[in-house]
Design an enzyme around this catalytic site. Structure first.
Site, PDB file in Angstrom:
ATOM      1  N   HIS A 178      -5.487  -3.546   7.056  1.00 15.26           N
ATOM      2  CA  HIS A 178      -4.831  -4.502   6.342  1.00 15.26           C
ATOM      3  C   HIS A 178      -3.720  -5.330   6.880  1.00 15.26           C
ATOM      4  CE1 HIS A 178      -6.479  -3.426   2.495  1.00 15.26           C
ATOM      5  NE2 HIS A 178      -6.631  -1.983   2.510  1.00 15.26           N
ATOM      6  N   TYR A 233       0.762  -1.249  -0.019  1.00 19.98           N
ATOM      7  CA  TYR A 233      -0.151   0.062   0.027  1.00 19.98           C
ATOM      8  C   TYR A 233       0.884   1.235  -0.102  1.00 19.98           C
ATOM      9  CZ  TYR A 233      -4.261  -2.646   0.277  1.00 19.98           C
ATOM     10  OH  TYR A 233      -5.209  -3.466  -0.125  1.00 19.98           O
TER      11      TYR A 233
END
Length: 716
Positions: A399, A232
């Protein structure tokens, strides 16, 4: 003419024009973009589809439309070919014609929908790239065309992001970065400074609760690490650089590239420095196994860092590996430097410890690297930062994996000990709409899916995100000034009730071994007896062991939950005095030699149990299972030999390490012994004391033998 395109002025476009047709990184990038854009314009033309699900045809068509508008915008400035300008005009007018009348799409998750896409994140991306394209042709448009595109499309999108979904606009998160970058770039493109200010300073205009400057202030540790991990993180680099370039050109007085101690450079380097030697990024938290430094955002970052910050050989090595540059004046600077260089060595960022947490106080990731005489890099990584989720910011920031003290190892061009990554088939609509599959939670996030110890077949922090967000690891030691013996160590406490863990990893260059040894010492202190499982996830085929084992005639899962339900029990064997498991991966042999206590077990497993939709990859692992209260796993990973089936060559299929023994362990230190088939013995001491005491002398006595050393670790 006062209006200039956002990311490339007319003078810069003329400079880039000179590279057309040249065999340089930039010339090749331009040739690729021209071929790709011309083909898309010819094959697809102007097509504006309706609604579709994530990853479906409509989704991908909208995505390809904005990608090719952005390419066409830069190609128009560089080539001056009006076909690119006309394509963008026709596409933007087509969208402006339908946008005011269409309803919102349907969201299947927690993210609100846009009109074009199932989530506003994708709509942010569409507007950002469409705005970049619009700025490239703005000076050629009539007032009527500008009014239609701005009033019926771009301004309506801004209204959606800052008003309709204003509650999400200021989130400190990678989605928030895309939102503020999209609104800011669009604001610059249509000369709407009020929207730019909201994007820069947040809806409250306080520079703290939201906005681009708050994102740059709060998202990253002092070393630039992003808590969600490299996957990310690299996704955040694109909006950072696109918006930063626009800011620097429209409002240079902000000094965006120097903001917060040049955090844009620092956070870019954090991504660069975590990459494996082949350029792939390690799978920390939810992560694709295929993302690498060839990602578009990392390519942008490499080009701009070289152009605006520093011109180093390491960045040249990155660009040479990428074989690509950003089509931008920064890309030209880097491309010219690569073209002029006499020799470019493979990039190597060396060994480093990168802190996690907003103040660098929440553990981090330690990386050791060793380059041998054949220019082959061995890299070992242990992870002990904060959980990669934090709901104080937003529910979408979820996440994180339960993987404290995970170990990854890479050498000879391949990941040897690896992390599974995320459970997701990106944009593959039949696989749960391309979203995260259920097994991402039931396996990929679970502790057993990582190379770290599980206790009593449970998952760290009880698989409770709120609990995990309160925990983080601590750096125990990191020392890499001697290339022949480097060491790193991290600690986690109470990830399991009443259990503290310390993992220390050494890279030892020893003359009689082909490759650097990876020495792994995993120390556990507990208030009761437990079952300890240390999974080893590898690729390739088992070659040999030094113990007897039985293969199961009927496969059963290893357990009922916590990820064990997804592992088939393939075989197992009892071990008392240690174990050797050797496997072939690619052209290399690997042997893991480990210590063991009485009545220990090695379990061979394969992923794929309890998986009715065949969502998981079938991959092998073996588990070192031992029981006790206080315990030390000591293992050595040896790389050896060469295999080539095409020429029927197999050399060095047996390694030199014969056994690994824990000589002793107490609060002062741990001593292990490595014995080889050549009759040599190597001893290593690890300090278990607090950092303040590590630099001094250590003295321990085990079974009547005394051992002394100075420093956090040493060869004895």
């Amino acid at each position: 003419m006062s209006y200039q395109p956002l990311l490339m002025n007319f003078e810069e476009a003329a400079e880039l024009r000179k590279t057309l047709g040249t065999d340089t990184l930039l010339g090749n990038a331009l040739a690729r973009d021209i071929a790709q854009t011309d083909a898309y314009m010819a094959d697809v033309g102007i097509e504006v589809p309706g609604h579709g699900e994530g990853g479906g045809y409509e989704h991908n068509r909208h995505k390809q439309n904005y990608i090719h508008m952005d390419l066409a915008g830069r190609l128009f400035l560089i080539t001056e070919d009006s076909k690119y300008r006309d394509y963008i005009v026709d596409m933007l007018i087509a969208y402006a014609t339908i946008y005011p009348t269409i309803e919102s799409n349907v969201s299947l998750d927690s993210n609100p929908p846009g009109k074009l896409f199932h989530q506003t994140l994708n709509e942010n991306m569409w507007m950002l790239y469409a705005s970049c394209a619009y700025s490239c042709i703005y000076h050629t448009l009539s007032d009527a065309q500008k009014q239609q595109i701005e009033d019926d499309l771009l301004k309506q999108m801004i209204e959606m992001f800052v008003v309709t979904y204003g509650h999400d606009f200021d989130i400190i998160h990678n989605h928030g970065l895309w939102a503020v970058a999209a609104v800011g770039i669009c604001g610059y493109a249509i000369n709407d400074q009020a929207s730019v200010d909201k994007a820069l300073y947040g809806l409250k205009m306080d520079k703290v609760s939201g906005g681009f400057l708050a994102q740059l202030d709060q998202l990253f540790s002092p070393d630039g690490y992003y808590m969600e991990g490299p996957y990310y993180h690299r996704f955040s680099l694109r909006p950072i650089y696109l918006f930063a370039e626009a800011i620097e050109r429209r409002q240079p007085e902000i000094g965006i590239y120097e903001f917060n101690n040049s955090v844009i450079k620092t956070t870019s380097y954090s991504v660069f420095k975590t990459a494996f030697p082949d350029g792939t990024l390690p799978a920390l938290n939810d992560s694709s196994k295929t993302i690498s430094i060839n990602d578009e955002g990392v390519i942008m970052a490499t080009s701009v860092c070289y152009h605006r910050y520093e011109q180093t050989d390491t960045l040249l090595g990155m660009a040479n590996h990428q074989q690509n540059v950003w089509v931008h004046i920064a890309g030209k600077t880097l491309s010219d430097a690569v073209d002029a260089a006499d020799e470019i060595k493979p990039f190597n960022w060396g060994s480093l410890f990168v802190t996690d947490g907003p103040k660098g106080e929440k553990g981090g990731v330690s990386i050791l690297r060793h380059r041998d005489s054949q220019d082959d890099d061995t890299m070992a990584l242990i992870w002990f930062g904060q959980h990669g989720s934090d709901h104080q910011y937003h529910s979408a920031l979820d996440h994180g994996h339960y993987d404290g003290l995970h170990l990854s190892v890479f050498n000879r061009g391949q990941e040897v000990l690896h992390d599974y990554g995320f459970g997701r088939w990106v944009n593959v609509e039949p696989k749960f709409g391309g979203r995260y599959i259920p097994e991402n939670k039931s396996y990929c996030k679970q502790t057993v899916s990582h190379n770290t110890v599980t206790v009593d077949q449970k998952t760290q922090n009880k698989f409770n995100t709120a609990l995990a967000e309160t925990k983080f690891g601590q750096n125990h030691f990191f020392k890499a000034d001697d290339d022949t013996l480097q060491g790193m160590s991290g600690r986690i406490s109470d990830y399991y009730d009443g259990v503290d863990m310390q993992r220390s990893v050494l890279l030892a260059e020893i003359e009689e071994f082909e490759k650097t040894l990876v020495i792994d010492i995993y120390r556990i202190k507990a208030d009761a007896e437990h079952q300890y499982d240390l999974p080893v996830h590898h690729s390739g085929q088992i070659m040999r062991t030094d113990f007897d084992y039985q293969v199961e005639s009927k496969l059963k899962p290893l357990g009922a939950d916590n990820g064990y339900q997804h592992l088939w029990r393939v075989g197992s064997g009892k071990v008392d005095n240690g174990s050797l498991v050797s496997w072939l991966h690619g052209n290399s042999y690997y042997s893991m030699v480990s210590s063991a206590t009485q009545d220990s077990e090695v379990i061979f497993a394969r992923l794929g149990a309890t998986d009715p939709d065949f969502n998981l990859r079938s991959e092998p692992a073996f588990i070192l299972r031992q029981t006790g209260q206080d315990h030390v796993f000591a293992s050595v990973l040896e790389t050896h030999g060469y295999f080539n089936e095409s020429i029927e060559a197999s050399v060095g299929a047996r390694g030199l390490v014969e056994s690994v023994t824990v000589v002793g362990d107490n609060e002062v230190g741990t001593v292990i012994s490595i014995h080889t088939t050549t009759g040599n013995t190597y001893l290593y001491g690890i300090s278990n004391q607090a950092e303040a005491a590590q630099a001094g002398a250590h003295s321990v006595t085990f079974a009547g033998e005394s051992y002394t050393w100075t420093g956090a670790f040493a060869a004895l």
